[in-house]
Design a protein around this motif. Structure first.
Motif, PDB file in Angstrom:
ATOM      1  N   GLY A  20      23.805  29.571  46.018  1.00  0.00           N
ATOM      2  CA  GLY A  20      24.437  30.687  45.321  1.00  0.00           C
ATOM      3  C   GLY A  20      25.860  30.480  44.876  1.00  0.00           C
ATOM      4  N   SER A  22      27.188  29.498  41.975  1.00  0.00           N
ATOM      5  CA  SER A  22      27.470  30.103  40.663  1.00  0.00           C
ATOM      6  C   SER A  22      27.387  31.621  40.716  1.00  0.00           C
ATOM      7  N   THR A  23      26.437  32.142  41.478  1.00  0.00           N
ATOM      8  CA  THR A  23      26.301  33.599  41.610  1.00  0.00           C
ATOM      9  C   THR A  23      27.533  34.209  42.247  1.00  0.00           C
ATOM     10  N   THR A  26      30.500  34.215  39.897  1.00  0.00           N
ATOM     11  CA  THR A  26      30.414  35.301  38.915  1.00  0.00           C
ATOM     12  C   THR A  26      30.741  36.650  39.538  1.00  0.00           C
ATOM     13  N   LEU A  27      30.154  36.949  40.695  1.00  0.00           N
ATOM     14  CA  LEU A  27      30.381  38.243  41.346  1.00  0.00           C
ATOM     15  C   LEU A  27      31.850  38.436  41.696  1.00  0.00           C
ATOM     16  N   MET A  55      25.101  31.573  31.128  1.00  0.00           N
ATOM     17  CA  MET A  55      24.985  32.953  31.561  1.00  0.00           C
ATOM     18  C   MET A  55      25.800  33.868  30.660  1.00  0.00           C
ATOM     19  N   ASP A 116      33.563  26.286  39.260  1.00  0.00           N
ATOM     20  CA  ASP A 116      32.160  26.078  39.620  1.00  0.00           C
ATOM     21  C   ASP A 116      31.909  24.581  39.547  1.00  0.00           C
ATOM     22  N   PHE A 213      20.321  38.833  43.894  1.00  0.00           N
ATOM     23  CA  PHE A 213      21.029  37.564  43.741  1.00  0.00           C
ATOM     24  C   PHE A 213      20.226  36.564  42.907  1.00  0.00           C
ATOM     25  N   ARG A 214      18.953  36.830  42.773  1.00  0.00           N
ATOM     26  CA  ARG A 214      18.092  35.848  42.107  1.00  0.00           C
ATOM     27  C   ARG A 214      17.660  36.267  40.709  1.00  0.00           C
ATOM     28  N   GLU A 216      19.034  38.285  36.853  1.00  0.00           N
ATOM     29  CA  GLU A 216      20.043  38.946  36.039  1.00  0.00           C
ATOM     30  C   GLU A 216      19.489  40.275  35.547  1.00  0.00           C
ATOM     31  N   ARG A 226      24.766  40.748  38.527  1.00  0.00           N
ATOM     32  CA  ARG A 226      25.319  39.424  38.231  1.00  0.00           C
ATOM     33  C   ARG A 226      25.570  39.315  36.734  1.00  0.00           C
TER      34      ARG A 226
END
Length: 255
Positions: A20, A22-23, A26-27, A55, A116, A213-214, A216, A226
């Motif tokens: 996670g 990249s997630t 972003t968050l 993204m 990232d 989380f998985r 968009e 996200r």
């Protein structure tokens, strides 16, 4: 911009893919930039995927095709009176200099730059890039393979790179991710003890396991999680523990 302005360099980093990075980048970036009033920039140096750049392209298309989100985005950008945070593409090699060049040319002071980065120490320039971070945050899960990989990597950073002195790293922070609230795994107690014995830092917050989380936002969505253009929905933040993470993140990076 003022040259004495202290921009904080942050990376979510791990030697295990799919945890996670990249997630969370972003968050955290979207929460700080759009909700909490900080100025943020992101360097997508995860070559060749560059998932954050892709993204942002998808987010722009989604917002433009969704009337509800289009209006929400208009209200947001009018209220905060600033643009979306920039996402700049680069390779790990030379990314620190690219970040410095960006700061030199920025017309506004930048509070945080998120990086990232690739998930392997074999990538050219990755160790130098990591050594240039002020704070590193590493998601961990109660999985033997993930933990072994993470602890070896974190020990390398702490005992080799940080002790050599040629580094900007102030903290390396592990945090539990994908925690199942219904399950009390003995692995948590075992690994908490091991992390403490190794002298590593473990954050108090825990991120609960969530399907959010998985994926968009869907094309007809009325809530955002996200996204590179808008902050995550506050209720969704609260339900998975990201609100507590952000509070602890700020205490660490602003101290």
């Amino acid at each position: 911009m003022k040259t004495n302005y202290k921009t904080v360099f942050v990376a979510f980093s791990s030697q295990k893919g799919g945890v996670g990075k990249s997630t969370f980048t972003t968050l955290a970036a979207s929460t700080l930039h759009y909700r909490l009033g900080y100025n943020v920039a992101v360097f997508d140096a995860d070559f060749p995927q560059h998932s954050l750049m892709k993204m942002k392209t998808r987010d722009l298309s989604m917002v433009m095709e969704n009337d509800f989100l289009k209006k929400a985005a208009f209200r947001q950008f009018t209220a905060i009176n600033k643009k979306a945070y920039p996402i700049l593409q680069h390779k790990a090699e030379g990314v620190l200099q690219a970040a410095q060049d960006f700061l030199e040319s920025s017309t506004v002071p930048v509070d945080y730059i998120f990086f990232d980065l690739p998930g392997t120490v074999n990538t050219p320039g990755i160790l130098k890039a990591l050594a240039g971070m002020h704070h590193i945050f590493t998601p961990i899960t109660a999985d033997r393979v993930v933990m072994e990989s993470t602890l070896v990597f974190t020990q390398l950073m702490k005992d080799v790179i940080m002790k050599k002195g040629a580094t900007s790293i102030k903290t390396i922070n592990l945090f539990w991710n994908q925690v199942d609230g219904r399950e009390r795994s003995p692995l948590y107690e075992v690994y908490n003890k091991l992390i403490s014995e190794l002298g590593l830092s473990l954050m108090d917050c825990q991120i609960m396991n969530s399907t959010r989380f998985r994926k968009e936002s869907e094309a007809d969505a009325r809530t955002i999680f996200r996204c590179t253009l808008m902050p995550p929905d506050q209720r969704l933040m609260n339900s998975c523990g990201m609100d507590r993470f952000i509070n602890e993140f700020l205490r660490i990076t602003k101290s």
